[in-house]
Design a protein around this motif. Structure first.
Motif, PDB file in Angstrom:
ATOM      1  N   THR A 119      -6.236  -0.957  -6.311  1.00 21.63           N
ATOM      2  CA  THR A 119      -4.848  -1.374  -6.547  1.00 21.63           C
ATOM      3  C   THR A 119      -3.917  -0.670  -5.572  1.00 21.63           C
ATOM      4  N   CYS A 120      -4.175   0.579  -5.314  1.00 23.94           N
ATOM      5  CA  CYS A 120      -3.370   1.367  -4.381  1.00 23.94           C
ATOM      6  C   CYS A 120      -3.462   0.776  -2.975  1.00 23.94           C
ATOM      7  N   ALA A 121      -4.658   0.498  -2.525  1.00 26.99           N
ATOM      8  CA  ALA A 121      -4.861  -0.053  -1.181  1.00 26.99           C
ATOM      9  C   ALA A 121      -4.182  -1.419  -1.039  1.00 26.99           C
ATOM     10  N   ARG A 122      -4.315  -2.274  -2.062  1.00 29.41           N
ATOM     11  CA  ARG A 122      -3.695  -3.610  -2.004  1.00 29.41           C
ATOM     12  C   ARG A 122      -2.174  -3.515  -2.014  1.00 29.41           C
ATOM     13  N   ALA A 123      -1.617  -2.546  -2.746  1.00 33.13           N
ATOM     14  CA  ALA A 123      -0.163  -2.370  -2.782  1.00 33.13           C
ATOM     15  C   ALA A 123       0.352  -2.015  -1.389  1.00 33.13           C
ATOM     16  N   CYS A 124      -0.295  -1.099  -0.699  1.00 31.98           N
ATOM     17  CA  CYS A 124       0.138  -0.718   0.643  1.00 31.98           C
ATOM     18  C   CYS A 124       0.057  -1.907   1.596  1.00 31.98           C
ATOM     19  N   GLN A 125      -1.038  -2.640   1.535  1.00 34.02           N
ATOM     20  CA  GLN A 125      -1.213  -3.773   2.440  1.00 34.02           C
ATOM     21  C   GLN A 125      -0.118  -4.828   2.250  1.00 34.02           C
ATOM     22  N   ALA A 126       0.436  -4.919   1.064  1.00 35.79           N
ATOM     23  CA  ALA A 126       1.435  -5.943   0.759  1.00 35.79           C
ATOM     24  C   ALA A 126       2.796  -5.679   1.418  1.00 35.79           C
ATOM     25  N   PHE A 127       3.032  -4.458   1.878  1.00 39.47           N
ATOM     26  CA  PHE A 127       4.336  -4.105   2.425  1.00 39.47           C
ATOM     27  C   PHE A 127       4.227  -3.756   3.905  1.00 39.47           C
ATOM     28  N   GLU A 128       5.003  -4.434   4.703  1.00 40.93           N
ATOM     29  CA  GLU A 128       4.970  -4.256   6.157  1.00 40.93           C
ATOM     30  C   GLU A 128       5.240  -2.811   6.586  1.00 40.93           C
ATOM     31  N   ASP A 129       6.129  -2.116   5.889  1.00 45.24           N
ATOM     32  CA  ASP A 129       6.481  -0.739   6.265  1.00 45.24           C
ATOM     33  C   ASP A 129       5.416   0.279   5.880  1.00 45.24           C
ATOM     34  N   CYS A 130       4.566  -0.041   4.936  1.00 42.15           N
ATOM     35  CA  CYS A 130       3.540   0.902   4.487  1.00 42.15           C
ATOM     36  C   CYS A 130       2.427   0.983   5.530  1.00 42.15           C
ATOM     37  N   GLU A 131       2.179   2.176   6.016  1.00 36.47           N
ATOM     38  CA  GLU A 131       1.107   2.380   6.994  1.00 36.47           C
ATOM     39  C   GLU A 131      -0.084   3.137   6.412  1.00 36.47           C
ATOM     40  N   PHE A 132       0.158   3.934   5.359  1.00 38.67           N
ATOM     41  CA  PHE A 132      -0.902   4.728   4.738  1.00 38.67           C
ATOM     42  C   PHE A 132      -0.716   4.750   3.226  1.00 38.67           C
ATOM     43  N   TRP A 133      -1.824   4.910   2.510  1.00 39.42           N
ATOM     44  CA  TRP A 133      -1.786   5.101   1.058  1.00 39.42           C
ATOM     45  C   TRP A 133      -2.634   6.322   0.738  1.00 39.42           C
ATOM     46  N   THR A 134      -2.314   6.933  -0.387  1.00 36.95           N
ATOM     47  CA  THR A 134      -3.109   8.069  -0.846  1.00 36.95           C
ATOM     48  C   THR A 134      -3.218   7.993  -2.369  1.00 36.95           C
ATOM     49  N   PHE A 135      -4.369   8.315  -2.913  1.00 33.78           N
ATOM     50  CA  PHE A 135      -4.668   8.125  -4.327  1.00 33.78           C
ATOM     51  C   PHE A 135      -5.309   9.385  -4.881  1.00 33.78           C
ATOM     52  N   GLY A 136      -4.764   9.861  -5.998  1.00 33.53           N
ATOM     53  CA  GLY A 136      -5.334  11.041  -6.629  1.00 33.53           C
ATOM     54  C   GLY A 136      -4.578  11.410  -7.894  1.00 33.53           C
ATOM     55  N   GLU A 137      -4.938  12.536  -8.462  1.00 32.64           N
ATOM     56  CA  GLU A 137      -4.347  12.954  -9.730  1.00 32.64           C
ATOM     57  C   GLU A 137      -3.180  13.915  -9.509  1.00 32.64           C
ATOM     58  N   GLN A 138      -2.048  13.583 -10.159  1.00 35.35           N
ATOM     59  CA  GLN A 138      -0.863  14.435 -10.145  1.00 35.35           C
ATOM     60  C   GLN A 138      -0.394  14.606 -11.580  1.00 35.35           C
ATOM     61  N   ASP A 139      -0.256  15.834 -12.023  1.00 33.90           N
ATOM     62  CA  ASP A 139       0.199  16.132 -13.388  1.00 33.90           C
ATOM     63  C   ASP A 139      -0.636  15.403 -14.443  1.00 33.90           C
ATOM     64  N   GLY A 140      -1.962  15.374 -14.242  1.00 37.32           N
ATOM     65  CA  GLY A 140      -2.870  14.781 -15.214  1.00 37.32           C
ATOM     66  C   GLY A 140      -2.942  13.260 -15.201  1.00 37.32           C
ATOM     67  N   THR A 141      -2.279  12.605 -14.251  1.00 39.39           N
ATOM     68  CA  THR A 141      -2.275  11.141 -14.169  1.00 39.39           C
ATOM     69  C   THR A 141      -2.728  10.699 -12.787  1.00 39.39           C
ATOM     70  N   LYS A 142      -3.625   9.706 -12.723  1.00 40.84           N
ATOM     71  CA  LYS A 142      -4.032   9.153 -11.435  1.00 40.84           C
ATOM     72  C   LYS A 142      -2.873   8.314 -10.893  1.00 40.84           C
ATOM     73  N   LYS A 143      -2.525   8.558  -9.617  1.00 39.88           N
ATOM     74  CA  LYS A 143      -1.389   7.871  -9.013  1.00 39.88           C
ATOM     75  C   LYS A 143      -1.702   7.403  -7.603  1.00 39.88           C
ATOM     76  N   CYS A 144      -0.924   6.416  -7.195  1.00 43.26           N
ATOM     77  CA  CYS A 144      -0.953   5.879  -5.841  1.00 43.26           C
ATOM     78  C   CYS A 144       0.359   6.251  -5.162  1.00 43.26           C
ATOM     79  N   PHE A 145       0.275   6.679  -3.899  1.00 43.19           N
ATOM     80  CA  PHE A 145       1.446   7.023  -3.112  1.00 43.19           C
ATOM     81  C   PHE A 145       1.422   6.194  -1.830  1.00 43.19           C
ATOM     82  N   LEU A 146       2.538   5.567  -1.501  1.00 37.12           N
ATOM     83  CA  LEU A 146       2.643   4.762  -0.286  1.00 37.12           C
ATOM     84  C   LEU A 146       3.426   5.555   0.761  1.00 37.12           C
TER      85      LEU A 146
END
Length: 165
Positions: free
Chosen positions: A105-132
């Motif tokens: 889901t993280c990778a597909r979200a980044c691909q959907a936006f022209e400005d997004c060049e990188f994505w990163t996925f991991g756990e922050q504060d006990g929750t798995k998150k995606c960062f664009l």
């Protein structure tokens, strides 16, 4: 003789095989002003998003790598990707991060936006998150994180299968 450089996806078997292996690349060929290609060989491969991302999914994923903010957050409306929590200031319509359990889901979200060049996925504060990210200035080694370029996405068939889980 006039020459022109023209973007062209050649339907030769070699080019089609390379495109399947690495869809992050575009293919260039040289043609004369008219007529068939002057050189029937593949002359250059030009990566769309830099050297990273040349491998296909999942080999394109950069394991144990996080890309921190470093002023390069890609703020978008992430609600179409199921973003409901874990967003910047709890506003998922203008955020560079969201909670998700799936790296796909993280990778597909980044691909959907022209400005997004990188994505990163991991756990922050006990929750798995995606960062664009707009860039990768904040790249660091960090256990259990996964990062990738905009072109590092699962095939459509794999994406559909992961949504059914």
């Amino acid at each position: 003789v006039r020459w022109a450089v023209q973007l062209k996806f050649s339907p030769t078997p070699l080019v089609m095989a390379l495109q399947r292996l690495s869809p992050a690349f575009v293919f260039w060929s040289i043609r004369g002003a008219s007529g068939p290609p002057l050189l029937p060989l593949l002359l250059a491969l030009v990566p769309r998003h830099g050297v990273h991302g040349a491998d296909s999914w999942p080999d394109c994923q950069q394991k144990d790598t996080v890309i921190r903010m470093a002023g390069e957050g890609c703020f978008e409306d992430l609600t179409p990707f199921g973003a409901k929590e874990g967003c910047y200031q709890d506003k998922c319509t203008a955020t560079d991060k969201f909670a998700t359990d799936q790296v796909e889901t993280c990778a597909r979200a980044c691909q959907a936006f022209e400005d997004c060049e990188f994505w990163t996925f991991g756990e922050q504060d006990g929750t798995k998150k995606c960062f664009l990210r707009l860039g990768d200035k904040g790249r660091e080694s960090s256990d259990s994180w996964i990062s990738g370029t905009r072109g590092c996405v699962p095939p459509a068939s794999e994406a559909a299968a992961s949504e059914e889980l």
